[in-house]
Design an enzyme around this catalytic site. Structure first.
Site, PDB file in Angstrom:
ATOM      1  N   THR A  25       1.775   3.879  -3.550  1.00 46.26           N
ATOM      2  CA  THR A  25       1.791   5.281  -3.320  1.00 46.26           C
ATOM      3  C   THR A  25       2.995   6.206  -3.151  1.00 46.26           C
ATOM      4  OG1 THR A  25       1.721   5.095  -0.759  1.00 46.26           O
ATOM      5  CG2 THR A  25      -0.317   4.334  -1.985  1.00 46.26           C
ATOM      6  N   CYS A  26       3.026   7.197  -2.710  1.00 48.32           N
ATOM      7  CA  CYS A  26       4.194   8.112  -2.344  1.00 48.32           C
ATOM      8  C   CYS A  26       4.975   7.502  -1.354  1.00 48.32           C
ATOM      9  CB  CYS A  26       3.959   9.618  -2.168  1.00 48.32           C
ATOM     10  SG  CYS A  26       2.694   9.942  -0.621  1.00 48.32           S
ATOM     11  N   HIS A  64      -2.621  -6.739   8.724  1.00 43.39           N
ATOM     12  CA  HIS A  64      -1.875  -5.665   8.154  1.00 43.39           C
ATOM     13  C   HIS A  64      -2.493  -4.902   7.278  1.00 43.39           C
ATOM     14  CE1 HIS A  64       1.078  -3.116   6.226  1.00 43.39           C
ATOM     15  NE2 HIS A  64       0.939  -3.803   4.929  1.00 43.39           N
ATOM     16  N   ASP A 120      -7.103   9.646   5.072  1.00 49.13           N
ATOM     17  CA  ASP A 120      -8.110   9.221   4.307  1.00 49.13           C
ATOM     18  C   ASP A 120      -7.714   8.734   2.997  1.00 49.13           C
ATOM     19  OD1 ASP A 120      -9.989   9.577   6.534  1.00 49.13           O
ATOM     20  OD2 ASP A 120     -10.450  11.668   5.775  1.00 49.13           O
ATOM     21  N   GLY A 151      -3.111  16.566 -10.061  1.00 53.23           N
ATOM     22  CA  GLY A 151      -4.055  15.444  -9.726  1.00 53.23           C
ATOM     23  C   GLY A 151      -4.496  15.340  -8.363  1.00 53.23           C
TER      24      GLY A 151
END
Length: 427
Positions: free
Chosen positions: A51-52, A89, A105, A181
């Site tokens: 992810t970012c 985790h 979310d 996106g």
């Protein structure tokens, strides 16, 4: 409940907690499919989450093997977790408790997407599928039980919040969103709630930009008009999925030098917020006078405020996760009994078919209806006879005792008497 985990599960990664955007970019895997295929040669299953603000790898295998594999790929500075710690985790991750924006979310969808891609590439094991799906289910349940995501902002809306803090207000401003996106939608939706004069949306595929602009009452623009609309904007928020920069230094320098607001006596600064990973905007853009460049690293202040407001909800979520961790271990251990039970049911099936065929041979001119009756009867009988044994094997596995489960199956299938603990010691 025994906390022993019967299968090896591990994870490794680098996140916003330990690394800035430069280090995350270096750690990232540009060819995800090739990475997964390479990893599958070393592990029974693998899932890659990028992810970012995080890169994480989940495997069915040992943490030391994962560490060695990542080092062979030229990666360093990462953390590793194994067994129950890796599972805990994963649960916290799905609940949004490890996110930069606590309670967000988007991680749920990102985990689902990572799992789907692993299946498409053919590298996901049954154990990892169980792990990710259980984590997603827990993440959804935590959000129902607590208010951890009430008013929760995403990285996209945090970027809008940062722009608002920098300018004091977004009222009357012109803002350009680069990227249509998932992240672009989050940014655009957050902007739609502001009293802006104009929202421009651009994307590599114009139809995508057009759909998003229509949803929020903005204007879709062609990508080849990018710099023109940058010159008209107060803020540019870029969040494409491009593997390379889409906003470059020299064209920006040119539009700044041509005076973006010729009717203004004082030049307004152009605010660029880059929340893409890898980055959309060339880093040396920040040296241009009149441009202020911000990245994901600059969203940490928004994250800290977010954490303060959700601390009590996070404590409630932690209490729920303690119980869920126990259920998680039970669920995985139960799945580990499948191979042992497979041996039991294979043995029983061979006997069922043999005895069914013997019985049918004694019936003269048995038609298809008679054959079906014999077949159904033998299946039901086998299932009922194995019910208690199946329950006992699964119960042993749930408590982390697969050895006793194996002995039970051997006793049934081979007539081998299970040894007592005393006999084991004597041997």
């Amino acid at each position: 409940m025994n906390s022993k985990l019967l299968t090896s599960v591990a994870c490794a990664g680098l996140t916003h907690h330990e690394a800035n955007i430069e280090k995350l970019e270096e750690f990232r895997f540009s060819d995800e499919e090739q990475f997964l295929q390479d990893a599958r040669e070393h592990f029974k299953g693998v899932v890659l989450l990028q992810t970012c603000n995080r890169v994480e790898i989940f495997v069915q295998g040992e943490s030391m093997a994962l560490e060695n594999f990542l080092e062979s790929k030229g990666r360093s500075g990462f953390w590793t977790l194994e067994g129950c710690k890796a599972l805990t985790h994963l649960l916290r991750l799905a609940c949004g408790m490890d996110s930069m924006i606590v309670g967000e979310d988007q991680i749920i969808g990102q985990l689902k997407k990572a799992l789907t891609f692993a299946h498409e590439v053919g590298v996901c094991s049954q154990v990892l599928d169980l792990c990710i799906n259980k984590a997603v289910h827990t993440g959804i349940e935590v959000r129902k039980r607590t208010h951890i995501n009430n008013g929760a902002v995403s990285i996209g809306s945090a970027a809008v919040k940062l722009a608002e803090e920098l300018l004091g207000s977004l009222e009357g401003r012109h803002i350009l969103v680069v990227g249509g996106g998932e992240m672009g939608k989050l940014v655009a939706q957050a902007l739609a709630a502001k009293n802006l004069t104009a929202i421009y949306v651009t994307n590599r595929t114009f139809e995508t930009a057009k759909r998003l602009a229509e949803e929020i009452g903005g204007k879709a623009v062609m990508m080849d008009e990018l710099y023109h609309y940058i010159s008209l904007s107060d803020v540019v928020i870029s969040c494409t999925a491009a593997p390379h920069p889409v906003i470059h230094c020299e064209p920006l320098r040119e539009i700044i030098n041509r005076q973006r607001w010729p009717i203004e006596e004082v030049k307004k600064p152009l605010i660029l917020i880059d929340i893409a990973q890898p980055r959309d905007i060339e880093e040396n853009v920040s040296v241009i006078e009149g441009i202020k460049l911000f990245t994901i690293d600059d969203l940490r202040s928004v994250s800290e405020k977010n954490m303060k407001s959700r601390r009590q909800e996070a404590l409630m979520a932690e209490a729920f996760l303690i119980e869920e961790s126990k259920h998680f271990i039970t669920l995985l251990n139960r799945a580990c009994a499948n191979e042992t039970l497979g041996d039991l049911h294979t043995w029983a099936e061979s006997i069922r078919i043999r005895e069914r065929d013997k019985a049918l041979a004694r019936v003269n001119n048995a038609d298809e209806r008679i054959k079906d009756i014999f077949d159904d009867f033998s299946k039901v009988l086998m299932k009922k006879l194995l019910a208690d044994a199946t329950f006992a094997v699964r119960s042993c596995a749930e408590y982390g005792d697969l050895e006793t489960a194996d002995k039970l199956v051997l006793a049934i299938t081979r007539g081998k008497r299970p040894c007592s603990p005393r006999e084991d010691l004597e041997d």
